[in-house]
Design a protein around this motif. Sequence first.
Motif: not given
Length: 321
Positions: A165, A293, A299, A301, A303
Amino acid sequence: MPIIRKLLLAAIATFIFAAAAQAPNPAPTFDVASVKQNKTEGAQHSNVPLDTGNVYSAIDPSDARTSAGGYFVATNQPLWRYIVFAYKLSGTQELALRFSYFDGLKSKAPGWVTGGFDSSADRFNIEARAPQNATIDQMRLMMQALLADRFRLVVHHETRDAPAFGLVLVRPGGVGPNLQPHPPSDTCPTSTPHPDEPASPSTSSAVGDLPPLCGVIAHVPSSNNPHTSFGGRGIPLSLLATSLPTMTGMAAIPRPVVDQTGLAGLYDFTLHWNGSSDPDIGDAAAPFRAALKSQLGLELKPTHAPIDILVIDHVERPSEN
């Protein structure tokens, strides 16, 4: 002939001097050390903190967080804790060492070193003596030498591409109310001088109660949230990122986390969320992600990223001295 001999001896002496100058300095070692397996059910204790700057429990006011005047005394600790201390592993590296949980990140550590969900690790007492002015980081190097000698430990670092992440900003250029640059006027210590001057449990700041020391993430008190509350004081966001899976539990964050905020420098933060006992991953993750958040403006994401881990090549149970 005497002249040739003198020139030859001078050349040999020059070669030996140059080789000695280029030889690496020997690794520091403890002056005296004792290693014994502990088969009791006694409490765990260490007079030197075995973390790496990520303090996931509240800082005890009696914990001086120093190298204890050259003495190292740890009782009833699993070997993985000594390895984490010696090699200053991040939260992500610790989880990869202990659980081989993350996809593609296996440490190859045997069960007696790390334990497991259905078995306990072997535990050991280590008592050692170093020079009185030795720092904690110098003791880490001494512990590396001790583990290599007594446990025949051989390790290497390895970087692997793995699902991860990315920790990113929700709004470009902006952060949440509980994440602020560490003020230059705050000259907080990284350790207390000695046990007679213990750290206080927390200190007040613009973002709430913070750990008493800089460079650590720890549980902090929260008057308006009785559940999970963490704070960090004077830390880089890379430390926050690598610590998140350990702070929350792997059910909430089942991947390593890498800092992709683009924010440099040191920061203070507090983060509070309601933990969930529900084993469902979604329920465990949702409160944390919402808090991340709204409070920090960050936050996660999905990856892929290169992740550095410590791999165990060889280890043996020690013979007691």
